[in-house]
Scaffold this motif. Structure first.
Motif, PDB file in Angstrom:
ATOM      1  N   ARG A   4      54.029  34.679  47.696  1.00  0.00           N
ATOM      2  CA  ARG A   4      54.847  33.156  46.928  1.00  0.00           C
ATOM      3  C   ARG A   4      53.774  32.389  46.985  1.00  0.00           C
ATOM      4  N   ASN A   5      52.539  32.385  46.679  1.00  0.00           N
ATOM      5  CA  ASN A   5      51.572  31.129  46.468  1.00  0.00           C
ATOM      6  C   ASN A   5      51.177  31.301  44.885  1.00  0.00           C
ATOM      7  N   TRP A   6      52.003  31.057  44.123  1.00  0.00           N
ATOM      8  CA  TRP A   6      51.833  30.901  42.871  1.00  0.00           C
ATOM      9  C   TRP A   6      50.703  30.277  42.292  1.00  0.00           C
ATOM     10  N   PRO A   7      50.484  29.166  42.610  1.00  0.00           N
ATOM     11  CA  PRO A   7      49.093  28.308  42.296  1.00  0.00           C
ATOM     12  C   PRO A   7      48.115  29.059  42.543  1.00  0.00           C
ATOM     13  N   PHE A   8      47.672  29.928  43.815  1.00  0.00           N
ATOM     14  CA  PHE A   8      46.747  30.571  43.921  1.00  0.00           C
ATOM     15  C   PHE A   8      46.369  31.678  43.123  1.00  0.00           C
ATOM     16  N   GLY A   9      47.883  32.363  43.003  1.00  0.00           N
ATOM     17  CA  GLY A   9      47.899  33.532  42.284  1.00  0.00           C
ATOM     18  C   GLY A   9      47.282  33.282  40.693  1.00  0.00           C
ATOM     19  N   ALA A  10      47.657  32.085  40.190  1.00  0.00           N
ATOM     20  CA  ALA A  10      47.346  31.747  38.950  1.00  0.00           C
ATOM     21  C   ALA A  10      45.617  31.492  38.853  1.00  0.00           C
ATOM     22  N   ALA A  11      45.172  30.836  39.811  1.00  0.00           N
ATOM     23  CA  ALA A  11      43.676  30.549  39.880  1.00  0.00           C
ATOM     24  C   ALA A  11      42.901  31.840  39.885  1.00  0.00           C
ATOM     25  N   LEU A  12      43.617  32.994  40.967  1.00  0.00           N
ATOM     26  CA  LEU A  12      42.905  34.184  40.889  1.00  0.00           C
ATOM     27  C   LEU A  12      42.967  34.740  39.106  1.00  0.00           C
ATOM     28  N   SER A  13      43.859  34.730  38.575  1.00  0.00           N
ATOM     29  CA  SER A  13      44.119  35.225  37.240  1.00  0.00           C
ATOM     30  C   SER A  13      43.055  34.581  36.265  1.00  0.00           C
ATOM     31  N   ILE A  14      42.733  33.378  36.454  1.00  0.00           N
ATOM     32  CA  ILE A  14      41.843  32.521  35.807  1.00  0.00           C
ATOM     33  C   ILE A  14      40.527  33.316  36.065  1.00  0.00           C
ATOM     34  N   VAL A  15      40.002  33.752  37.194  1.00  0.00           N
ATOM     35  CA  VAL A  15      38.932  34.652  37.508  1.00  0.00           C
ATOM     36  C   VAL A  15      39.106  35.894  36.489  1.00  0.00           C
ATOM     37  N   LEU A  16      40.281  36.341  36.320  1.00  0.00           N
ATOM     38  CA  LEU A  16      40.267  37.386  35.476  1.00  0.00           C
ATOM     39  C   LEU A  16      39.779  37.226  34.096  1.00  0.00           C
ATOM     40  N   ILE A  17      40.535  36.042  33.369  1.00  0.00           N
ATOM     41  CA  ILE A  17      40.229  35.662  32.130  1.00  0.00           C
ATOM     42  C   ILE A  17      38.857  35.113  32.093  1.00  0.00           C
ATOM     43  N   VAL A  18      37.994  34.694  32.964  1.00  0.00           N
ATOM     44  CA  VAL A  18      36.707  34.115  32.951  1.00  0.00           C
ATOM     45  C   VAL A  18      35.998  35.356  32.584  1.00  0.00           C
ATOM     46  N   ILE A  19      36.086  36.407  33.592  1.00  0.00           N
ATOM     47  CA  ILE A  19      35.523  37.752  33.590  1.00  0.00           C
ATOM     48  C   ILE A  19      35.440  38.491  31.903  1.00  0.00           C
ATOM     49  N   THR A  20      36.743  38.339  31.532  1.00  0.00           N
ATOM     50  CA  THR A  20      37.252  38.776  30.322  1.00  0.00           C
ATOM     51  C   THR A  20      36.273  38.165  29.141  1.00  0.00           C
ATOM     52  N   LEU A  21      36.412  36.934  28.943  1.00  0.00           N
ATOM     53  CA  LEU A  21      35.748  35.960  28.144  1.00  0.00           C
ATOM     54  C   LEU A  21      34.368  36.312  28.281  1.00  0.00           C
ATOM     55  N   ILE A  22      33.704  36.260  29.606  1.00  0.00           N
ATOM     56  CA  ILE A  22      32.182  36.380  29.303  1.00  0.00           C
ATOM     57  C   ILE A  22      31.875  37.809  28.673  1.00  0.00           C
ATOM     58  N   LEU A  23      32.616  38.963  29.073  1.00  0.00           N
ATOM     59  CA  LEU A  23      32.280  40.512  28.455  1.00  0.00           C
ATOM     60  C   LEU A  23      32.582  40.281  26.931  1.00  0.00           C
ATOM     61  N   MET A  24      33.708  39.701  26.460  1.00  0.00           N
ATOM     62  CA  MET A  24      34.057  39.484  24.999  1.00  0.00           C
ATOM     63  C   MET A  24      32.953  38.900  24.335  1.00  0.00           C
ATOM     64  N   LYS A  25      32.378  37.704  24.873  1.00  0.00           N
ATOM     65  CA  LYS A  25      31.261  36.831  24.207  1.00  0.00           C
ATOM     66  C   LYS A  25      30.029  37.985  24.107  1.00  0.00           C
ATOM     67  N   LEU A  26      29.727  38.702  25.220  1.00  0.00           N
ATOM     68  CA  LEU A  26      28.552  39.487  25.219  1.00  0.00           C
ATOM     69  C   LEU A  26      28.932  40.752  24.053  1.00  0.00           C
ATOM     70  N   TYR A  27      30.237  41.097  23.979  1.00  0.00           N
ATOM     71  CA  TYR A  27      30.382  42.240  23.125  1.00  0.00           C
ATOM     72  C   TYR A  27      30.240  41.694  21.572  1.00  0.00           C
ATOM     73  N   THR A  28      30.873  40.645  21.242  1.00  0.00           N
ATOM     74  CA  THR A  28      30.547  39.870  20.025  1.00  0.00           C
ATOM     75  C   THR A  28      29.154  39.738  19.473  1.00  0.00           C
ATOM     76  N   ARG A  29      28.349  39.897  20.410  1.00  0.00           N
ATOM     77  CA  ARG A  29      27.160  39.956  20.048  1.00  0.00           C
ATOM     78  C   ARG A  29      26.647  41.351  19.196  1.00  0.00           C
ATOM     79  N   VAL A  30      27.112  42.526  19.771  1.00  0.00           N
ATOM     80  CA  VAL A  30      26.951  43.671  19.117  1.00  0.00           C
ATOM     81  C   VAL A  30      28.176  44.390  18.200  1.00  0.00           C
ATOM     82  N   GLY A  31      29.073  43.709  18.642  1.00  0.00           N
ATOM     83  CA  GLY A  31      30.070  44.539  17.432  1.00  0.00           C
ATOM     84  C   GLY A  31      31.013  43.350  17.045  1.00  0.00           C
ATOM     85  N   SER A  32      32.242  43.747  16.228  1.00  0.00           N
ATOM     86  CA  SER A  32      33.294  42.668  16.106  1.00  0.00           C
ATOM     87  C   SER A  32      34.275  42.989  16.660  1.00  0.00           C
TER      88      SER A  32
END
Lengths: 284, 266
Positions: free
Chosen positions: A251-279
């Motif tokens: 029950r530490n929601w703020p920390f859980g939220a910060a952890l999910s930001i890590v997931l989002i950041v990883i996702t965004l980096i990968l998507m950015k890489l991806y949009t260079r080769v595909g749509s």
């Protein structure tokens, strides 16, 4: 104003519900997660509206860095195995006789129409120490003692590869299918060996498929906490389980939220890489 | 990778490899199905063929409730997704307006974002509003992640749509509603059906989002199994899971068949 509404009545009626729905149930909740990351957790498992960067600072504690490392490593292994196993399979499907193709792709999708947890539960039954596989191996005399297969890191990897293989195969299949066969013929007519045709023509041309497949495998694999719950021991903690725990048991929601930001950041980096080769459209 | 000499023929190596992969994909499903007919209470050896679990499962109230919940949530969320999503696709196709591009690309957010993040976002949002988790929150969650897929599928169908047919209907005196009902809808029907089937499978397949947005009274069958698995699962779970597997596949195969018939009619 009135004229504006009249002119756009059609838009409001058709697109309006979607915009409202996604706004309320997607964008606002996501914005709220971002807000939570800077709130302070209180003693009762709730949050106080006091600004802090503590949650982000905590991400860099050694125990959590290890969780990120282990998770990324697991997802990377999953992705690579899915690619190596899935590529030849996608290639076979794409080159199958035409009247078979539809059926073979259907056969690939069929298991994935059924719930992933039920299928993971099937693996759980197979791999148990007192389960079918051990019973079988002992029965034919291959082993004396039952092997400990379930609740290991290997079992988690197996579960991940199993759950994600079609997500790798489908984009690969699409891009191999789209290959212009005359290019391959031209290559071999000009004297390229089969290996050469693959490394110089097929492989580069199917790169968008390889990328799309990898991303569609890597991103979900980070969040599949139930696979590590069902197949893995408590030995290794992955980011999905960590986030789940922050919201349900610790029950530490703020920390859980910060952890999910890590997931989002990883996702965004990968998507950015991806949009260079595909749509983006190729992802859906 | 080999280049095929006779590309339209099966080769033994390829066939063997493909069979191996298919075996891997179907193995756990076969296990669940096989053990649903096993008289032993333990999922270890196959003792005797029986169908008793298919009757006994009805006595397990909690299990049956979770199954009924799964079906209701999947049904309602699919219908909602199809209605909202199809409307949106039609609007995006027909009208030009500001923010159109922004709206189209925001449809990809639920597709791209990790489900776990979406799940905890909804959980936090509902609890901030003091809404307790129930069947309603579960359905809202399912509509949110499946509706964009309906929009995208129907839009893809509309992209190949010949607008002059609609105009012809209008010129021949059909009103807007009639044109939609008799011309537009039949044309986009295959897209609507496949979008709906996508929504249905996504709802039936979901674990992560349901885990966070289901209330204690609205657990779905997969969540129920997740809760049982460490303590050991009773065989009636195999029977019910088998029903769910067979049911899902039957629905999808039927809809696929209907879709092909519709395509042929056009």
């Amino acid at each position: 104003m009135n004229r504006f509404f009249k002119k756009h009545l059609g838009v409001f009626v058709t697109v309006g519900p979607t915009v409202l729905w996604l706004g309320i149930f997607l964008l606002i909740p996501l914005a709220y997660v971002i807000l939570m990351t800077v709130l302070t957790k209180n003693a009762y498992g709730g949050m106080d509206f006091i600004f802090t960067l503590e949650n982000y600072r905590n991400l860099f504690a050694n125990e959590y860095l290890k969780v990120f490392g282990d998770s990324i490593w697991l997802s990377l292994q999953t992705t690579v195995i899915c690619l190596v196993v899935g590529y030849p399979f996608a290639y076979i499907l794409a080159n199958a006789p035409k009247r078979w193709k539809g059926f073979l792709v259907m056969l690939l999708m069929l298991p994935f129409w059924t719930n992933s947890l039920i299928r993971t539960y099937g693996w759980n039954t197979l791999l148990r120490t007192e389960g079918i596989l051990n019973h079988f191996l002992q029965g034919v005399g291959l082993i004396d003692q039952p092997l400990e297969m379930l609740y290991t890191d290997g079992a988690v990897l197996l579960g991940m590869v199993y759950a994600l293989l079609p997500f790798t195969v489908l984009p690969l299949y699409t891009s191999i299918e789209k290959l212009d066969k005359s290019l391959l013929e031209a290559g071999s007519d000009l004297g390229a060996s089969r290996v050469h045709v693959f490394t110089r023509i097929i492989f580069p041309l199917t790169m968008p498929g390889i990328f799309a497949g990898s991303i569609q495998t890597f991103i979900p694999s980070l969040g599949f906490f139930f696979i590590s719950d069902m197949m893995g021991g408590a030995k290794t903690m992955y980011i999905g389980n960590l986030i789940k725990n922050q919201f349900l048991s610790a029950r530490n929601w703020p920390f859980g939220a910060a952890l999910s930001i890590v997931l989002i950041v990883i996702t965004l980096i990968l998507m950015k890489l991806y949009t260079r080769v595909g749509s983006l459209e190729d992802m859906a | 990778m080999k280049k095929k000499r006779k590309p339209r023929e099966f080769r033994p190596g390829s066939v063997a490899y493909a069979c191996l992969i298919y075996l891997f994909l179907y193995l756990p499903i076969f296990v669940v199905i096989a053990f649903s007919f096993n008289s032993s209470k333990m999922n270890i050896v196959f003792e005797e063929f029986t169908v008793e679990w298919y009757f006994k499962m009805f006595d397990n109230r909690q299990l049956m409730d979770s199954f009924v919940n799964t079906v209701i949530v999947a049904g309602v969320s699919t219908i909602l997704s199809v209605i909202i999503g199809t409307l949106c696709a039609l609007g995006l196709y027909r009208f030009e307006f500001k923010l159109k591009n922004a709206i189209s690309s925001s449809l990809y957010i639920p597709i791209v974002i990790p489900e776990l993040v979406f799940a905890i976002a909804l959980l936090s949002f509902f609890s901030a509003l003091h809404v307790s988790m129930s069947m309603v929150t579960l359905i809202i969650a399912h509509v949110t992640f499946s509706m964009p897929f309906v929009v995208i599928t129907v839009r893809a169908r509309l992209a190949g749509f010949d607008r002059s047919i609609e105009e012809a209907a209008r010129d021949l005196g059909a009103n807007g509603f009639r044109t939609f009902w008799r011309v537009t809808l039949p044309m986009i029907a295959p897209g609507v059906i496949s979008g709906g089937m996508l929504a249905l499978t996504m709802s039936l397949d979901d674990v992560v989002v349901s885990f966070f947005t289901a209330g204690p009274e609205s657990t779905t069958l997969p969540l129920k199994i997740l809760g049982m698995v460490r303590k050991g699962v009773s065989p009636d779970v195999n029977a019910l899971s088998t029903l769910m597997i067979v049911g899902t596949i039957a629905i999808l195969l039927t809809s696929n068949f209907i879709q092909e018939r519709l395509e042929r009619k056009l």
